[in-house]
Design an enzyme around this catalytic site. Structure first.
Site, mmCIF file in Angstrom:
data_model
loop_
_atom_site.group_PDB
_atom_site.id
_atom_site.type_symbol
_atom_site.label_atom_id
_atom_site.label_comp_id
_atom_site.label_asym_id
_atom_site.label_seq_id
_atom_site.Cartn_x
_atom_site.Cartn_y
_atom_site.Cartn_z
ATOM 1 N N GLU A 125 41.837 87.552 -22.129
ATOM 2 C CA GLU A 125 40.670 87.887 -21.293
ATOM 3 C C GLU A 125 40.091 86.566 -20.834
ATOM 4 O OE1 GLU A 125 39.951 91.028 -20.786
ATOM 5 O OE2 GLU A 125 41.180 91.959 -22.333
ATOM 6 N N LEU A 126 40.217 86.267 -19.534
ATOM 7 C CA LEU A 126 39.950 84.899 -19.082
ATOM 8 C C LEU A 126 38.800 84.850 -18.059
ATOM 9 C CD1 LEU A 126 43.728 83.935 -18.844
ATOM 10 C CD2 LEU A 126 42.200 83.752 -20.815
ATOM 11 N N TRP B 173 31.834 81.449 -27.149
ATOM 12 C CA TRP B 173 30.456 81.403 -27.633
ATOM 13 C C TRP B 173 29.522 82.291 -26.828
ATOM 14 C CZ3 TRP B 173 28.106 80.000 -23.221
ATOM 15 C CH2 TRP B 173 28.886 79.268 -22.302
ATOM 16 N N ASN B 174 29.928 82.770 -25.644
ATOM 17 C CA ASN B 174 28.924 83.349 -24.738
ATOM 18 C C ASN B 174 28.456 84.736 -25.182
ATOM 19 O OD1 ASN B 174 31.483 84.338 -24.003
ATOM 20 N ND2 ASN B 174 30.787 84.849 -21.954
ATOM 21 N N LYS C 77 38.941 83.325 -35.412
ATOM 22 C CA LYS C 77 38.491 81.937 -35.310
ATOM 23 C C LYS C 77 37.128 81.955 -34.637
ATOM 24 C CE LYS C 77 38.735 79.010 -32.135
ATOM 25 N NZ LYS C 77 37.373 78.479 -32.284
ATOM 26 N N ASP D 125 33.874 80.613 -32.767
ATOM 27 C CA ASP D 125 33.650 79.501 -31.841
ATOM 28 C C ASP D 125 32.774 78.452 -32.535
ATOM 29 O OD1 ASP D 125 33.845 78.889 -28.681
ATOM 30 O OD2 ASP D 125 32.009 78.065 -29.547
ATOM 31 N N GLY E 145 38.598 83.550 -23.387
ATOM 32 C CA GLY E 145 38.106 82.208 -23.088
ATOM 33 C C GLY E 145 38.509 81.804 -21.692
ATOM 34 N N SER E 146 38.640 80.503 -21.492
ATOM 35 C CA SER E 146 38.917 80.001 -20.145
ATOM 36 C C SER E 146 40.386 80.230 -19.777
ATOM 37 C CB SER E 146 38.595 78.516 -20.078
ATOM 38 O OG SER E 146 39.467 77.818 -20.934
ATOM 39 N N GLU F 120 34.926 78.647 -11.155
ATOM 40 C CA GLU F 120 33.932 79.341 -11.984
ATOM 41 C C GLU F 120 32.815 78.373 -12.391
ATOM 42 O OE1 GLU F 120 35.119 80.395 -16.010
ATOM 43 O OE2 GLU F 120 34.365 82.423 -15.710
ATOM 44 N N CYS G 97 31.511 86.550 -18.364
ATOM 45 C CA CYS G 97 32.747 86.486 -17.583
ATOM 46 C C CYS G 97 32.697 87.367 -16.348
ATOM 47 C CB CYS G 97 33.927 86.864 -18.469
ATOM 48 S SG CYS G 97 33.760 88.497 -19.195
HETATM 49 P P1 NAD Z 1 37.506 77.933 -23.945
HETATM 50 O O1 NAD Z 1 38.818 78.375 -23.418
HETATM 51 O O2 NAD Z 1 37.169 76.503 -23.879
HETATM 52 O O3 NAD Z 1 37.352 78.359 -25.479
HETATM 53 C C1 NAD Z 1 37.529 79.688 -25.899
HETATM 54 C C2 NAD Z 1 37.881 79.671 -27.376
HETATM 55 O O4 NAD Z 1 39.157 79.067 -27.540
HETATM 56 C C3 NAD Z 1 36.915 78.856 -28.224
HETATM 57 O O5 NAD Z 1 36.674 79.542 -29.425
HETATM 58 C C4 NAD Z 1 37.667 77.574 -28.472
HETATM 59 O O6 NAD Z 1 37.277 76.961 -29.676
HETATM 60 C C5 NAD Z 1 39.100 78.067 -28.557
HETATM 61 N N1 NAD Z 1 40.131 77.082 -28.254
HETATM 62 C C6 NAD Z 1 40.017 75.905 -27.611
HETATM 63 N N2 NAD Z 1 41.222 75.322 -27.499
HETATM 64 C C7 NAD Z 1 42.121 76.151 -28.082
HETATM 65 C C8 NAD Z 1 43.543 76.117 -28.268
HETATM 66 N N3 NAD Z 1 44.268 75.088 -27.832
HETATM 67 N N4 NAD Z 1 44.135 77.142 -28.877
HETATM 68 C C9 NAD Z 1 43.413 78.207 -29.293
HETATM 69 N N5 NAD Z 1 42.068 78.283 -29.161
HETATM 70 C C10 NAD Z 1 41.428 77.271 -28.555
HETATM 71 O O7 NAD Z 1 36.423 78.813 -23.194
HETATM 72 P P2 NAD Z 1 34.844 78.641 -23.214
HETATM 73 O O8 NAD Z 1 34.474 77.659 -22.170
HETATM 74 O O9 NAD Z 1 34.365 78.398 -24.597
HETATM 75 O O10 NAD Z 1 34.375 80.100 -22.794
HETATM 76 C C11 NAD Z 1 34.011 80.415 -21.505
HETATM 77 C C12 NAD Z 1 35.191 80.995 -20.733
HETATM 78 O O11 NAD Z 1 35.557 82.241 -21.308
HETATM 79 C C13 NAD Z 1 34.850 81.300 -19.295
HETATM 80 O O12 NAD Z 1 35.920 80.927 -18.473
HETATM 81 C C14 NAD Z 1 34.671 82.792 -19.278
HETATM 82 O O13 NAD Z 1 34.885 83.386 -18.018
HETATM 83 C C15 NAD Z 1 35.679 83.214 -20.286
HETATM 84 N N6 NAD Z 1 35.368 84.546 -20.817
HETATM 85 C C16 NAD Z 1 36.163 85.600 -20.470
HETATM 86 C C17 NAD Z 1 35.859 86.889 -20.913
HETATM 87 C C18 NAD Z 1 36.684 88.076 -20.505
HETATM 88 O O14 NAD Z 1 36.556 89.145 -21.115
HETATM 89 N N7 NAD Z 1 37.541 87.984 -19.494
HETATM 90 C C19 NAD Z 1 34.733 87.071 -21.723
HETATM 91 C C20 NAD Z 1 33.959 85.986 -22.036
HETATM 92 C C21 NAD Z 1 34.281 84.719 -21.593
#
Ligand code: NAD
Length: 533
Positions: free
Chosen positions: A270-271, A173-174, A197, A199, A248-249, A402, A304
């Protein structure tokens, strides 16, 4: 000590942009890939500016997602058969429409996610740059590669790139526009179809963008959007796509990576990060403080690559700290649909709770708040003051975990070696920055820091904004790279096409094997003498 910030604005009572009519919402919802099973409860997010529901979107089931991937696979056949130039025409029209209609999507990003308007505009800047870059360079990145064959002159061998098929993109979502579409653009140019998918916090931005891509001429089902709860819909997409592109995370990234590995499909991840910024003794402290403020508080710290640790040489620590605190206190904090705010709201109650918990834990264990350190419900439901801490130690959650909010910790060191050792602490390795007048030494230091990107004399965004260079993480910060050549080539597989001009390789009819071996050995010696290969 807790700072008193000048309020940037008063709280917003209704965050829904006036131009977003029910008819518009219904038209965007038609871009959700048509449910096959139906019957799931619609999904409604909470707008950070007023803590009110945004607008419901359909909730896809796992069967809906699987059916969507089947449709996308069928659509890929003709899309992948077009020339890169024909695909680029669609993407360049999308670029132009995005610039023309940017105010709409900026409103949506702010409504759904709560960031300052300037930071929402930066998503436009990044997507426009990326789209133009890939539209112009995709043909070169995807070009066939002639290589030397097994037998000089008698064979012709080339590597060609084949689209992987359906790319499943899961994004957070960010940065709902940049991360929502930034990977789709190269995937589409590579000849793949895409299922994204959205967010659950920011589906409207994604649907608006898909609608715009339709206006640009993208055929049906070449890019489909699925909406619904993250774990269910995301799991279903990872379980059926031909390649997975996840942002995501780190925790979710591991789950996604394992699921992709079981199916033997590729994945880029990308985490998270816990990014350090080094201030060397010779740094220009005014520039370092300005760069740090930008790197820490951009997107309210929900970026991130934003900086969460500042590692300062002891000889300039006090002077730098005072400049940083003064610049942080001067920031306009709050929420507004104009450009008057520099640090917007956090995106959700969950983000506010996490940031609050990290700071409270640090303070309880002995850290000092130099400015900020509290929520500002008078400015908005999820607004948190830009916060600078010192005295952070390894037993505190925010030391290496983080935070993903407007919070930074200062650390004091006595040498470059100590600074590098501290920067490399922890499991993440996404991004780092160095401020120094000695740019030669800074570049040498950069190579010793385990991070996918290192910015020198810029806070955080320079490397990510240089879209011709790869961007991604080392260690727990991910696998693979977006942007540049790797950012599009990951959506293809190489195929080697080898042609023989003399028929099957081997002894000609009637030649004894022993003679063929002698000739082969002689040829190897000649090639060695000629320095071939
Ligand atoms: P998250 O991992 O909770 O969710 C990310 C996405 O994954 C969401 O769309 C969520 O709905 C989906 N998701 C949740 N469970 C899933 C599953 N089991 N299988 C597949 N998809 C699933 O992350 P968040 O808290 O929403 O986002 C913030 C994180 O993202 C932070 O850790 C941030 O550092 C990271 N991030 C990384 C980058 C990068 O380029 N490295 C960029 C932006 C954000």
């Amino acid at each position: 000590m807790t700072a008193t910030l000048e309020p940037g604005t008063t709280a917003i009572t209704s965050a829904r942009p006036a131009w977003v009519t029910d008819a518009k919402l219904a038209s965007w919802n038609r871009w959700v890939s048509a449910p096959v099973t139906g019957g799931e409860e619609p999904l409604t997010a909470t707008a950070p500016y007023d803590a009110q529901p945004t607008a419901p979107v359909p909730s896809c089931s796992a069967d809906d997602v699987a059916a969507t991937v089947v449709r996308a696979r069928a659509a890929q056949a003709s899309w992948g058969g077009l020339t890169v130039a024909a695909r680029a025409e669609v993407l360049l029209r999308f670029h132009d429409l995005l610039l023309e209609r940017q105010d709409e999507v900026i409103d949506l990003v702010q409504w759904e996610m709560g960031k300052a308007r300037y930071h929402a505009w930066m998503e436009i800047l990044q997507v426009a740059n990326l789209t133009r870059h890939y539209a112009r360079r995709a043909a070169a990145y995807l070009a066939d590669r002639p290589v030397r064959g097994a037998m000089p002159l008698l064979t012709k061998v080339r590597e060609v790139r084949v689209p992987r098929g359906v790319v499943g993109i899961v994004s957070p979502w960010n940065y709902p526009l940049y991360l929502g579409v930034g990977d789709a653009v190269p995937a589409l140019l590579a000849g793949c179809s895409v299922v994204s998918k959205a967010d659950p916090q920011t589906p409207l931005t994604m649907l608006w963008t898909r609608a715009l891509m339709g206006e640009a001429g993208l055929p049906a089902h070449v890019w489909d959007v699925v909406t619904g709860p993250g774990a269910e819909v995301g799991t279903a997409l990872v379980g059926s796509a031909d390649y997975v592109c996840f942002t995501g995370s780190t925790a979710t990234g591991r789950v996604v990576s394992e699921a992709a590995a079981r199916r033997l499909v590729g994945a880029s991840l990308e985490l998270g990060g816990k990014n350090p910024l080094l201030v060397r003794a010779d740094a220009d402290l005014d520039k370092a403080a300005a760069g740090t403020v930008d790197a820490v508080f951009t997107n309210t710290g929900q970026m991130c690559i934003h900086i969460e640790r500042v590692i300062v040489h002891e000889s300039v620590y006090a002077a730098f700290r005072d400049k940083l605190v003064a610049a942080t206190r001067a920031l306009a904090v709050g929420q507004s649909f104009d450009f008057s705010i520099q640090v917007g709201s956090l995106a959700s109650a969950a983000q506010l709770a996490k940031v609050t918990a990290h700071v409270e834990d640090a303070v309880a264990k002995g850290a000092t708040v130099l400015c900020g350190g509290r929520a500002r419900p008078d400015l908005g439901p999820y607004v948190y003051e830009p916060t600078v801490l010192e005295g952070v130690t390894g037993d505190m959650d925010l030391c290496l975990g983080e935070t993903f909010g407007p919070v930074v910790a200062l650390h004091r060191v006595s040498s470059d070696d100590e600074a590098v050792a501290l920067a490399n602490q922890g499991d993440y390795g996404l991004s780092a920055s160095i401020f120094s007048r000695d740019t030669r030494t800074a570049q040498t230091l950069a190579r010793r820091i385990r991070a996918g990107s290192v910015n020198i004399n810029d806070g955080a965004a320079l490397a990510a904004g240089s879209v011709e260079a790869g961007m991604g993480g080392m260690g727990d910060s991910g696998l693979g790279r977006r942007h540049g050549a790797q950012g599009i080539q990951r959506f293809t597989e190489t195929q080697t096409i080898a042609l023989s001009r003399m028929g099957p390789v081997g002894p000609p009819p009637g030649m004894a094997l022993e003679k063929f071996v002698r000739l082969g050995n002689a040829q190897l010696k000649v090639l060695r003498r000629l320095g071939s290969r």
